[in-house]
Design an enzyme around this catalytic site. Sequence first.
Site, short mmCIF file in Angstrom:
data_model
loop_
_atom_site.label_atom_id
_atom_site.label_comp_id
_atom_site.label_asym_id
_atom_site.label_seq_id
_atom_site.Cartn_x
_atom_site.Cartn_y
_atom_site.Cartn_z
N GLY A 1 4.74 -6.68 16.25
CA GLY A 1 3.34 -6.51 15.91
C GLY A 1 3.10 -5.84 14.57
O GLY A 1 2.04 -5.99 13.98
N GLU B 1 27.95 2.56 10.54
CA GLU B 1 27.18 3.46 11.41
C GLU B 1 28.03 3.97 12.58
O GLU B 1 27.92 5.13 12.95
CB GLU B 1 25.91 2.77 11.91
CG GLU B 1 24.88 2.54 10.84
CD GLU B 1 24.26 3.83 10.28
OE1 GLU B 1 24.29 4.89 10.95
OE2 GLU B 1 23.74 3.77 9.15
N ALA C 1 23.56 3.40 15.73
CA ALA C 1 22.76 2.42 15.00
C ALA C 1 22.30 3.01 13.68
O ALA C 1 22.32 4.22 13.48
CB ALA C 1 21.54 2.02 15.83
N ARG D 1 14.81 13.09 17.30
CA ARG D 1 14.02 12.10 16.57
C ARG D 1 12.64 12.70 16.28
O ARG D 1 11.85 12.94 17.18
CB ARG D 1 13.87 10.82 17.39
CG ARG D 1 15.16 10.05 17.57
CD ARG D 1 15.68 9.58 16.24
NE ARG D 1 16.68 8.52 16.41
CZ ARG D 1 17.16 7.84 15.41
NH1 ARG D 1 16.77 8.08 14.17
NH2 ARG D 1 18.06 6.90 15.63
N GLU E 1 21.54 14.41 9.58
CA GLU E 1 21.82 13.98 10.95
C GLU E 1 22.68 15.00 11.66
O GLU E 1 23.68 15.48 11.12
CB GLU E 1 22.57 12.64 10.95
CG GLU E 1 21.72 11.44 10.67
CD GLU E 1 22.48 10.14 10.79
OE1 GLU E 1 21.90 9.20 11.36
OE2 GLU E 1 23.62 10.05 10.32
N ILE F 1 0.81 -1.21 0.00
CA ILE F 1 0.00 0.00 0.00
C ILE F 1 0.85 1.27 0.00
O ILE F 1 0.34 2.35 -0.30
CB ILE F 1 -1.03 0.02 1.16
CG1 ILE F 1 -0.35 -0.07 2.53
CG2 ILE F 1 -2.04 -1.09 0.99
CD1 ILE F 1 -1.32 0.12 3.69
N GLU G 1 23.47 13.82 5.68
CA GLU G 1 23.37 15.28 5.69
C GLU G 1 22.24 15.80 6.56
O GLU G 1 22.24 16.97 6.95
CB GLU G 1 23.25 15.83 4.27
CG GLU G 1 22.00 15.41 3.53
CD GLU G 1 21.96 15.92 2.10
OE1 GLU G 1 20.85 16.16 1.62
OE2 GLU G 1 23.02 16.08 1.48
#
Length: 182
Positions: free
Chosen positions: A113, A90, A73, A61, A140, A10, A138
């Site tokens: 889930g 990373e 990470a 975030r 981050e 989708i 770029e």
Amino acid sequence: MEKTIKENLIHKGNFIDVYEDDVLVVENQKTTKRIYIKHPGAACVIALTQDHKICLIKQYRYPIKGYTLEIPAGKKDDINESGLSCAKRELEEETGYASDDIKLIYQLYHCVGYSDEVIDLYLAKNIVKIVNPKAMDEDEFIDVEFYTQDEVKKLIEDIKIHDVKTLIAMQYFIKMNFEEKQ
């Protein structure tokens, strides 16, 4: 057990795809829908300095509209990238550090889930600063911070670490260190 009747893409994203599949629940023979994300996978790193300090990164975030403290990470660049390659890349991109002593210690699914993402958890010992590390993405902006094991325990106790992979990694690492000392 559930059997896929029809897989329905989708949304095609730049690194995740969203599906809404028609499935048969074997136990009761009923059909239903399952919405989930296909993800290429990721790697994360418990990075330790020579004096056993733990490297955490602080970054904004967008989904939570706030800053987090996390272990380094990131996602695999594609489904063929190894966890080890991703972890090394990373670590270098996000912190400017590298290690010649890095090993896989755990694999985890953090959102079973609704996602198939598997995160490979690595332990990197004796990290060293690189003179010319790979550049961060770029978009981050990351602060690199170092903590003792006791300071990390306090951050967890004070509910200052909210990222699930970091909580699992730190609790696993602290338990592992405790058992090694026994």
